[in-house]
Every structure is written in C-alpha cells, then in structure tokens.
Design a protein around this motif. Sequence first.
Motif, PDB file in Angstrom:
ATOM      1  N   MET A   1       0.831  -1.204   0.000  1.00 15.65           N
ATOM      2  CA  MET A   1       0.000   0.000   0.000  1.00 15.65           C
ATOM      3  C   MET A   1       0.865   1.253   0.000  1.00 15.65           C
ATOM      4  O   MET A   1       1.998   1.226   0.473  1.00 15.65           O
ATOM      5  CB  MET A   1      -0.913   0.027   1.244  1.00 15.65           C
ATOM      6  CG  MET A   1      -2.084  -0.917   1.209  1.00 15.65           C
ATOM      7  SD  MET A   1      -3.341  -0.465   2.423  1.00 15.65           S
ATOM      8  CE  MET A   1      -2.506  -0.885   3.936  1.00 15.65           C
ATOM      9  N   ASN A   2       0.297   2.333  -0.490  1.00 19.84           N
ATOM     10  CA  ASN A   2       0.906   3.651  -0.378  1.00 19.84           C
ATOM     11  C   ASN A   2       0.282   4.351   0.830  1.00 19.84           C
ATOM     12  O   ASN A   2      -0.937   4.545   0.866  1.00 19.84           O
ATOM     13  CB  ASN A   2       0.664   4.476  -1.639  1.00 19.84           C
ATOM     14  CG  ASN A   2       1.308   3.864  -2.864  1.00 19.84           C
ATOM     15  OD1 ASN A   2       2.357   3.232  -2.775  1.00 19.84           O
ATOM     16  ND2 ASN A   2       0.693   4.048  -4.017  1.00 19.84           N
ATOM     17  N   ILE A   3       1.122   4.717   1.791  1.00 17.16           N
ATOM     18  CA  ILE A   3       0.608   5.190   3.074  1.00 17.16           C
ATOM     19  C   ILE A   3       1.190   6.554   3.403  1.00 17.16           C
ATOM     20  O   ILE A   3       2.418   6.748   3.360  1.00 17.16           O
ATOM     21  CB  ILE A   3       0.951   4.195   4.206  1.00 17.16           C
ATOM     22  CG1 ILE A   3       0.454   2.788   3.838  1.00 17.16           C
ATOM     23  CG2 ILE A   3       0.346   4.649   5.531  1.00 17.16           C
ATOM     24  CD1 ILE A   3       1.067   1.687   4.668  1.00 17.16           C
ATOM     25  N   LEU A   4       0.317   7.496   3.733  1.00 17.72           N
ATOM     26  CA  LEU A   4       0.746   8.815   4.179  1.00 17.72           C
ATOM     27  C   LEU A   4       0.834   8.828   5.692  1.00 17.72           C
ATOM     28  O   LEU A   4      -0.122   8.446   6.385  1.00 17.72           O
ATOM     29  CB  LEU A   4      -0.243   9.888   3.718  1.00 17.72           C
ATOM     30  CG  LEU A   4      -0.011  11.300   4.283  1.00 17.72           C
ATOM     31  CD1 LEU A   4       1.330  11.865   3.814  1.00 17.72           C
ATOM     32  CD2 LEU A   4      -1.157  12.228   3.911  1.00 17.72           C
ATOM     33  N   LEU A   5       1.981   9.273   6.211  1.00 22.12           N
ATOM     34  CA  LEU A   5       2.179   9.408   7.655  1.00 22.12           C
ATOM     35  C   LEU A   5       2.260  10.892   7.985  1.00 22.12           C
ATOM     36  O   LEU A   5       3.261  11.549   7.674  1.00 22.12           O
ATOM     37  CB  LEU A   5       3.470   8.714   8.110  1.00 22.12           C
ATOM     38  CG  LEU A   5       3.454   7.199   8.348  1.00 22.12           C
ATOM     39  CD1 LEU A   5       3.042   6.450   7.092  1.00 22.12           C
ATOM     40  CD2 LEU A   5       4.818   6.727   8.818  1.00 22.12           C
ATOM     41  N   THR A   6       1.199  11.454   8.570  1.00 19.78           N
ATOM     42  CA  THR A   6       1.285  12.838   9.025  1.00 19.78           C
ATOM     43  C   THR A   6       2.098  12.850  10.315  1.00 19.78           C
ATOM     44  O   THR A   6       1.941  11.971  11.159  1.00 19.78           O
ATOM     45  CB  THR A   6      -0.103  13.446   9.272  1.00 19.78           C
ATOM     46  OG1 THR A   6      -0.689  12.852  10.442  1.00 19.78           O
ATOM     47  CG2 THR A   6      -1.023  13.241   8.073  1.00 19.78           C
ATOM     48  N   GLY A   7       2.985  13.824  10.459  1.00 18.29           N
ATOM     49  CA  GLY A   7       3.903  13.781  11.591  1.00 18.29           C
ATOM     50  C   GLY A   7       4.886  12.637  11.459  1.00 18.29           C
ATOM     51  O   GLY A   7       5.393  12.102  12.446  1.00 18.29           O
ATOM     52  N   GLY A   8       5.206  12.294  10.218  1.00 19.71           N
ATOM     53  CA  GLY A   8       5.983  11.090   9.947  1.00 19.71           C
ATOM     54  C   GLY A   8       7.443  11.151  10.336  1.00 19.71           C
ATOM     55  O   GLY A   8       8.096  10.111  10.434  1.00 19.71           O
ATOM     56  N   ALA A   9       7.984  12.360  10.570  1.00 17.90           N
ATOM     57  CA  ALA A   9       9.369  12.466  11.014  1.00 17.90           C
ATOM     58  C   ALA A   9       9.485  12.525  12.524  1.00 17.90           C
ATOM     59  O   ALA A   9      10.586  12.622  13.065  1.00 17.90           O
ATOM     60  CB  ALA A   9      10.024  13.707  10.402  1.00 17.90           C
ATOM     61  N   GLY A  10       8.357  12.457  13.202  1.00 22.61           N
ATOM     62  CA  GLY A  10       8.358  12.487  14.659  1.00 22.61           C
ATOM     63  C   GLY A  10       8.767  11.159  15.265  1.00 22.61           C
ATOM     64  O   GLY A  10       9.148  10.215  14.560  1.00 22.61           O
ATOM     65  N   TYR A  11       8.672  11.097  16.573  1.00 22.75           N
ATOM     66  CA  TYR A  11       9.164   9.930  17.312  1.00 22.75           C
ATOM     67  C   TYR A  11       8.463   8.644  16.873  1.00 22.75           C
ATOM     68  O   TYR A  11       9.114   7.709  16.371  1.00 22.75           O
ATOM     69  CB  TYR A  11       8.964  10.190  18.802  1.00 22.75           C
ATOM     70  CG  TYR A  11       9.296   9.034  19.713  1.00 22.75           C
ATOM     71  CD1 TYR A  11      10.442   8.281  19.538  1.00 22.75           C
ATOM     72  CD2 TYR A  11       8.445   8.710  20.776  1.00 22.75           C
ATOM     73  CE1 TYR A  11      10.746   7.225  20.390  1.00 22.75           C
ATOM     74  CE2 TYR A  11       8.743   7.681  21.640  1.00 22.75           C
ATOM     75  CZ  TYR A  11       9.884   6.930  21.449  1.00 22.75           C
ATOM     76  OH  TYR A  11      10.182   5.897  22.294  1.00 22.75           O
ATOM     77  N   ILE A  12       7.169   8.575  17.020  1.00 23.49           N
ATOM     78  CA  ILE A  12       6.456   7.342  16.675  1.00 23.49           C
ATOM     79  C   ILE A  12       6.354   7.185  15.167  1.00 23.49           C
ATOM     80  O   ILE A  12       6.496   6.082  14.625  1.00 23.49           O
ATOM     81  CB  ILE A  12       5.068   7.319  17.335  1.00 23.49           C
ATOM     82  CG1 ILE A  12       5.201   7.428  18.860  1.00 23.49           C
ATOM     83  CG2 ILE A  12       4.317   6.036  16.971  1.00 23.49           C
ATOM     84  CD1 ILE A  12       3.903   7.632  19.592  1.00 23.49           C
ATOM     85  N   GLY A  13       6.157   8.300  14.463  1.00 18.22           N
ATOM     86  CA  GLY A  13       6.040   8.241  13.015  1.00 18.22           C
ATOM     87  C   GLY A  13       7.271   7.675  12.339  1.00 18.22           C
ATOM     88  O   GLY A  13       7.176   6.860  11.416  1.00 18.22           O
ATOM     89  N   SER A  14       8.465   8.087  12.782  1.00 20.74           N
ATOM     90  CA  SER A  14       9.698   7.617  12.141  1.00 20.74           C
ATOM     91  C   SER A  14       9.909   6.124  12.357  1.00 20.74           C
ATOM     92  O   SER A  14      10.337   5.410  11.444  1.00 20.74           O
ATOM     93  CB  SER A  14      10.895   8.411  12.658  1.00 20.74           C
ATOM     94  OG  SER A  14      11.057   8.266  14.056  1.00 20.74           O
ATOM     95  N   HIS A  15       9.609   5.638  13.558  1.00 21.94           N
ATOM     96  CA  HIS A  15       9.764   4.202  13.818  1.00 21.94           C
ATOM     97  C   HIS A  15       8.736   3.392  13.022  1.00 21.94           C
ATOM     98  O   HIS A  15       9.043   2.306  12.515  1.00 21.94           O
ATOM     99  CB  HIS A  15       9.630   3.916  15.316  1.00 21.94           C
ATOM    100  CG  HIS A  15      10.807   4.410  16.119  1.00 21.94           C
ATOM    101  ND1 HIS A  15      10.962   5.727  16.460  1.00 21.94           N
ATOM    102  CD2 HIS A  15      11.889   3.758  16.627  1.00 21.94           C
ATOM    103  CE1 HIS A  15      12.085   5.875  17.153  1.00 21.94           C
ATOM    104  NE2 HIS A  15      12.659   4.702  17.260  1.00 21.94           N
ATOM    105  N   THR A  16       7.530   3.933  12.898  1.00 23.58           N
ATOM    106  CA  THR A  16       6.506   3.251  12.106  1.00 23.58           C
ATOM    107  C   THR A  16       6.878   3.257  10.639  1.00 23.58           C
ATOM    108  O   THR A  16       6.630   2.277   9.915  1.00 23.58           O
ATOM    109  CB  THR A  16       5.139   3.916  12.326  1.00 23.58           C
ATOM    110  OG1 THR A  16       4.820   3.911  13.724  1.00 23.58           O
ATOM    111  CG2 THR A  16       4.041   3.176  11.580  1.00 23.58           C
ATOM    112  N   ALA A  17       7.505   4.335  10.164  1.00 28.11           N
ATOM    113  CA  ALA A  17       7.958   4.387   8.770  1.00 28.11           C
ATOM    114  C   ALA A  17       8.947   3.262   8.474  1.00 28.11           C
ATOM    115  O   ALA A  17       8.911   2.652   7.400  1.00 28.11           O
ATOM    116  CB  ALA A  17       8.598   5.748   8.482  1.00 28.11           C
ATOM    117  N   VAL A  18       9.822   2.972   9.440  1.00 29.14           N
ATOM    118  CA  VAL A  18      10.789   1.892   9.271  1.00 29.14           C
ATOM    119  C   VAL A  18      10.073   0.551   9.126  1.00 29.14           C
ATOM    120  O   VAL A  18      10.332  -0.223   8.185  1.00 29.14           O
ATOM    121  CB  VAL A  18      11.774   1.849  10.453  1.00 29.14           C
ATOM    122  CG1 VAL A  18      12.599   0.559  10.425  1.00 29.14           C
ATOM    123  CG2 VAL A  18      12.694   3.057  10.433  1.00 29.14           C
ATOM    124  N   VAL A  19       9.169   0.268  10.032  1.00 27.18           N
ATOM    125  CA  VAL A  19       8.497  -1.030  10.039  1.00 27.18           C
ATOM    126  C   VAL A  19       7.621  -1.197   8.798  1.00 27.18           C
ATOM    127  O   VAL A  19       7.591  -2.277   8.183  1.00 27.18           O
ATOM    128  CB  VAL A  19       7.660  -1.181  11.331  1.00 27.18           C
ATOM    129  CG1 VAL A  19       6.855  -2.466  11.299  1.00 27.18           C
ATOM    130  CG2 VAL A  19       8.566  -1.171  12.556  1.00 27.18           C
TER     131      VAL A  19
END
Length: 336
Positions: A1-19
Amino acid sequence: MNILLTGGAGYIGSHTAVVLTQANHEVVLLDNFYNSHKRVLGQLQKILGKNLHCVDGDVRNTTLITKILQDCKIDAVIHFAGLKAVGESVQNPIEYYANNVQGAISLLEAMKFANVKTLLFSSSATVYGDPQYLPIDENHPTGPTNPYGKSKLHIEEMLKDLTNSDNEWKIACLRYFNPVGAHESGLIGENPAGIPNNLLPYIAQVAGGMRSDLAVFGDDYPTIDGTGIRDYIHVMDLAEGHVKALEFLEVNNGWHALNLGTGRGYSVFEVIEAFEKASARKVPYHVVSRRLGDVSECYATPQKAKVVMSWSATRSLHEMCLSAWDFQRLNSVAAP
C-alpha cells in the motif's frame, strides 16, 4: 500500500515508517518539524538504504494534503501529527484544540475529497481519564482530565460520526499508553525539541550529563511507592502494532478502538532504577508537586488487540531503557 504518515518524522512516526517500509509498503511523510528534526530523514535513509519521500508542510493545509493524497496515490493514512504534552495542554488549551482538532478536520476534508477512506488515528490512553478500574479495556468510560486528552477524544468522536455517516470508511483509533525506547540501530529515538515532557528522554538526558537531575512530579500518590504508575511500551512494539492494524482494516469497515500497551504498569522510581541498571549511570532526582492533569495509575489490558489483530508487545522494560540509552549515548543528544 501507499501510506501517508502525518507527523511522519516524529518519534512514533519515524519508527513506524521503518516497520512499514520493511513490510514492503511505500510511505510518504508529512511533517512541519515543529517538534521533530530534519536529520531524522538521513537516519531513516541509513536504516532503510533508501530515501523516503517527505513533504515539509502542516496538516492544516487542506489543499496540500489533497495534492499529496492524489499525486502519491495514497491508499491509507496514519495520522500522528499533533501536540502531545499533558502539562502544556493545561497551560495552552486553545493551541491544542487548534492544532489537534483543526488538523484532523483538515485531513478528513482532504481524504474525503480524494476518496481515501482508510485511517489509523494516533490516539491516547488519556481519553480514559482517571481510571475507574484497572486494567483499562476499550469499554472503560472515557473522561479525559486535560485538554490534550479531550482533543484526542473529540477527534475519536468525529471519526465515529464519520463512519456512521458513510460505511465505506475504515478507521482504527489506536489508544497508546506510554511509548518509550528507540530503534535497535540507535539512529532514531525520542529527541523532543526543548525540555522533554516525557519521563524516559528526560532520564536519558540526566544519565548522559545533559541535565543535572530529574523532577519527579509527586511522591504522594496512592501507589506502591507514591509515584505515578504507567504502562510503558517499546516504540518498536507500537510501530509493529500499526502494521497489524492496517492489515485488520483491510477486512474490517467501520470505527474501532484498540489499546496498544503491555498490560503492566511501572512506577517512576521503578523506571529510574531500571534505567540506572541499563545505563550503569546514576539518575539524580528531586520530588516536586504533582503535575496538573496527571492521574495516579494507568495501565491497559491489550487483550482486544491480541484477539482481533494478533498483536502483543514483547519487549521488556530493560530493553526499553537500554535502547533509549543507546540512542542518547550514540547520538550525544544534548539539551538545548
């Protein structure tokens, strides 16, 4: 899927981006870098071996969000963006409602226009307020005691109304307990702008010599040692929960609330002791008055998440502290 992460460079967002990336999803990050750092993007590149698409912008810019959703062919959104400090919200309630609630409305308007109807919302255990029973399950009455929690609950209620009006929406409100720790590489972790509002990064800065000592907000709570008890969850367990939640929404329409926690609470003094063992450093502290809006004890039962999406937290408090210390030590994270 193509997923948009708002606040994606933040603490939880960045770790979720990795996974998510490691699970073969394509992620797009949106961040205004109000409480995050652009250097995180380079760290993500080191971890993943590829650059992630990041847009520098505010979630309240509906036109921008709409363009991202359309241009990047987004299938689902994870909404992390927002202000998140309990004490600060008591002092600045209007700012919290303007950022959190207005930001959510802007995002939803864009999603509706672009016909993107799958959303994970970064909610919080603060929506439950002062616990009426423990452990807290998803049927526990909601009654937040501070503007931060009230903003989260208001968004949850908006999302529920949205699914009631249109059964094509697929929305999960993930009620986080207390995310801590860092990625195993030590490249990304919790490094808030300014003075940390959360316990673990403050302890890490004290252990690293960046701050003189820790202020413990109250030692007169009706708990085992008088300090507040919270359900701390490793941020990587939390990130993995988002992958499972997206899989859950692929086959489940409507509105869903899910606790993401470990089911166990630790006191402030227990966390200090665990961090001292993990870091082999002393953490000096002094006790001050209770903080406005705090509750004495709060921990989850994560049973629903285990049943409906086969997820449970696996990492220990020691692993949480060790990874937080590795991030502090390896990055020489200095106090501003």
